[in-house]
Motif scaffolding. Structure first.
Motif, PDB file in Angstrom:
ATOM      1  N   TYR A 114     -29.867 -53.066  75.297  1.00 27.85           N
ATOM      2  CA  TYR A 114     -29.917 -51.695  75.757  1.00 27.85           C
ATOM      3  C   TYR A 114     -30.907 -50.874  74.938  1.00 27.85           C
ATOM      4  O   TYR A 114     -31.209 -51.212  73.793  1.00 27.85           O
ATOM      5  CB  TYR A 114     -28.529 -51.051  75.660  1.00 27.85           C
ATOM      6  N   GLY A 126     -27.812 -50.138  71.024  1.00 26.83           N
ATOM      7  CA  GLY A 126     -26.370 -50.082  71.113  1.00 26.83           C
ATOM      8  C   GLY A 126     -25.890 -50.356  72.517  1.00 26.83           C
ATOM      9  O   GLY A 126     -26.607 -50.915  73.345  1.00 26.83           O
ATOM     10  N   PRO A 127     -24.638 -49.945  72.826  1.00 26.83           N
ATOM     11  CA  PRO A 127     -24.111 -50.151  74.171  1.00 26.83           C
ATOM     12  C   PRO A 127     -24.850 -49.318  75.199  1.00 26.83           C
ATOM     13  O   PRO A 127     -25.629 -48.427  74.865  1.00 26.83           O
ATOM     14  CB  PRO A 127     -22.644 -49.703  74.032  1.00 26.83           C
ATOM     15  N   GLU A 141     -20.799 -60.021  78.011  1.00 31.22           N
ATOM     16  CA  GLU A 141     -21.302 -59.484  76.743  1.00 31.22           C
ATOM     17  C   GLU A 141     -21.388 -57.954  76.783  1.00 31.22           C
ATOM     18  O   GLU A 141     -21.149 -57.286  75.776  1.00 31.22           O
ATOM     19  CB  GLU A 141     -22.674 -60.085  76.430  1.00 31.22           C
ATOM     20  N   ASP A 150     -18.163 -56.185  75.800  1.00 31.27           N
ATOM     21  CA  ASP A 150     -17.675 -56.259  74.421  1.00 31.27           C
ATOM     22  C   ASP A 150     -17.637 -54.881  73.784  1.00 31.27           C
ATOM     23  O   ASP A 150     -16.982 -54.671  72.765  1.00 31.27           O
ATOM     24  CB  ASP A 150     -18.566 -57.178  73.583  1.00 31.27           C
ATOM     25  N   SER A 151     -18.351 -53.914  74.378  1.00 27.77           N
ATOM     26  CA  SER A 151     -18.400 -52.557  73.844  1.00 27.77           C
ATOM     27  C   SER A 151     -17.305 -51.693  74.463  1.00 27.77           C
ATOM     28  O   SER A 151     -17.202 -51.603  75.686  1.00 27.77           O
ATOM     29  CB  SER A 151     -19.766 -51.929  74.144  1.00 27.77           C
ATOM     30  N   GLU A 180     -17.257 -48.539  74.640  1.00 27.67           N
ATOM     31  CA  GLU A 180     -17.898 -47.464  75.397  1.00 27.67           C
ATOM     32  C   GLU A 180     -18.265 -47.924  76.802  1.00 27.67           C
ATOM     33  O   GLU A 180     -18.076 -47.198  77.775  1.00 27.67           O
ATOM     34  CB  GLU A 180     -19.150 -46.975  74.665  1.00 27.67           C
ATOM     35  N   THR A 181     -18.790 -49.163  76.915  1.00 26.84           N
ATOM     36  CA  THR A 181     -19.155 -49.671  78.234  1.00 26.84           C
ATOM     37  C   THR A 181     -17.923 -49.911  79.078  1.00 26.84           C
ATOM     38  O   THR A 181     -17.917 -49.655  80.283  1.00 26.84           O
ATOM     39  CB  THR A 181     -19.966 -50.975  78.102  1.00 26.84           C
ATOM     40  N   THR A 197     -10.734 -57.975  73.995  1.00 28.41           N
ATOM     41  CA  THR A 197     -11.579 -57.180  74.886  1.00 28.41           C
ATOM     42  C   THR A 197     -10.782 -56.653  76.065  1.00 28.41           C
ATOM     43  O   THR A 197     -10.951 -55.499  76.482  1.00 28.41           O
ATOM     44  CB  THR A 197     -12.755 -58.028  75.392  1.00 28.41           C
ATOM     45  N   ARG A 216      -8.781 -53.649  74.975  1.00 30.59           N
ATOM     46  CA  ARG A 216      -9.580 -52.435  74.895  1.00 30.59           C
ATOM     47  C   ARG A 216      -9.833 -51.864  76.285  1.00 30.59           C
ATOM     48  O   ARG A 216      -9.799 -50.648  76.499  1.00 30.59           O
ATOM     49  CB  ARG A 216     -10.909 -52.719  74.193  1.00 30.59           C
TER      50      ARG A 216
END
Length: 322
Positions: free
Chosen positions: A145, A149-150, A174, A177-178, A180-181, A281, A284
């Motif tokens: 990105y 970052g995300p 992948e 994994d964030s 925020e995403t 994950t 989250r």
């Protein structure tokens, strides 16, 4: 210049937008220093500009804001108020000319493929192709990105979904994994985006109305700050075919409540499990603890009459739960 008054914005939003045009990009604190006002007072105005698609948020901590070029972002608002915004059109064109000074205007000699070099050019093009879309935007979301970052929060997508533009997105494991995403995906799916997950996918792309596409210069050594912008051609058709094949292989994310069988949360949990995500994950994504995920998976496996998680995914698919 009180540019945004005809489309329902006040002086603070107007000054914030013009200030971002001057600064290119800035945090709330930097914008406040530029305008001579407290940064805290700008945050509600920046949020309203984000929701209207006039401003983009480029990061999370700290949040960095950039104005979407006016001839791209304001056109959609002008179409709704054509009569009263006649004078505003001239101002938009003046600002656009100032921003594009020295650059070549697109015309009949527009190339099939354009090279976009630099984060500002890439972000402006991402916004432009979404704003120009009238039917559907399809995308593959995968790293790397811009900024390292995300992915950036896509408030513009929420605006376009509300305007009736359909979105379909394939997410790489992948990418999710964030946190925020994951939260951004949840917001978009709740607003109407159709989302699916495909582990290992790397064919990052965005295609609007099957006529304009954006993709990395290279998939083997991708550079987040460089993109290819592809206009209507056989290459766009090939990208659409690639997306449809990925879409068919990906696991749907179904966050809707079911009328019978498992709950909507159970369906979402099983979808994320089938896509190969780890318990941490998944936890989250659902906003629960990892222990809660493990306990609920054990209960669902007992309900399905299976002994392994792989078997749970197969049986859930056979029953139409995912």
């Amino acid at each position: 210049m009180f540019l945004l008054e005809p489309v329902g914005f006040g002086r603070t939003e107007n000054d914030a937008y013009l200030g971002l045009l001057d600064l290119k990009r800035a945090t709330a604190e930097e914008l406040g220093e530029h305008l001579g006002v407290p940064a805290a007072g700008l945050l509600p105005s920046l949020q309203r500009l984000l929701e209207a698609g006039l401003v983009q948020q480029l990061g999370f901590t700290p949040a960095v804001y950039a104005a979407v070029p006016p001839d791209e972002s304001l056109a959609a608002l002008i179409d709704h108020r054509r009569g009263e915004l006649a004078r505003m059109r001239s101002h938009v064109e003046e600002l656009a000319d100032r921003l594009r000074a020295g650059s070549r205007r697109a015309g009949r000699d527009q190339p099939v493929v354009e090279l976009l070099d630099g984060e500002d050019a890439v972000l402006a093009a991402v916004a432009r192709i979404q704003l120009q879309a009238r039917e559907e935007v399809i995308a593959v979301d995968a790293p790397p990105y811009i900024g390292g970052g995300p992915g950036n929060p896509n408030d513009l997508e929420l605006n376009r979904l509300a305007a009736g533009v359909a979105y379909r997105c394939v997410y790489s494991r992948e990418a999710l994994d964030s946190p925020e995403t994951l939260e951004a995906m949840r917001r978009c799916t709740e607003a109407g985006e159709q989302a699916r997950i495909l582990p290992g996918v790397t064919l990052k792309m965005v295609v609007a109305d099957r006529s304009t596409a954006m993709l990395p210069v290279s998939y083997t050594e991708p550079d987040p700050g460089m993109r290819l912008l592809v206009h209507g051609s056989a290459l766009v058709d090939v990208l659409v075919c690639c997306f449809e094949q990925l879409w068919a292989r990906a696991t749907p994310v179904d966050a809707r409540q079911a009328e019978c069988g498992p709950t909507g949360r159970d369906r979402e949990l099983l979808s994320l499990l089938a896509s190969g995500l780890k318990d941490r994950t998944i936890a989250r994504a659902l906003g629960v603890t990892e222990r809660t995920v493990g306990r609920r998976l054990t209960e669902l496996m007992a309900e399905l009459g299976v002994e392994t998680r792989f078997q749970a995914g197969v049986q859930a698919a056979r029953r139409g739960w995912i």
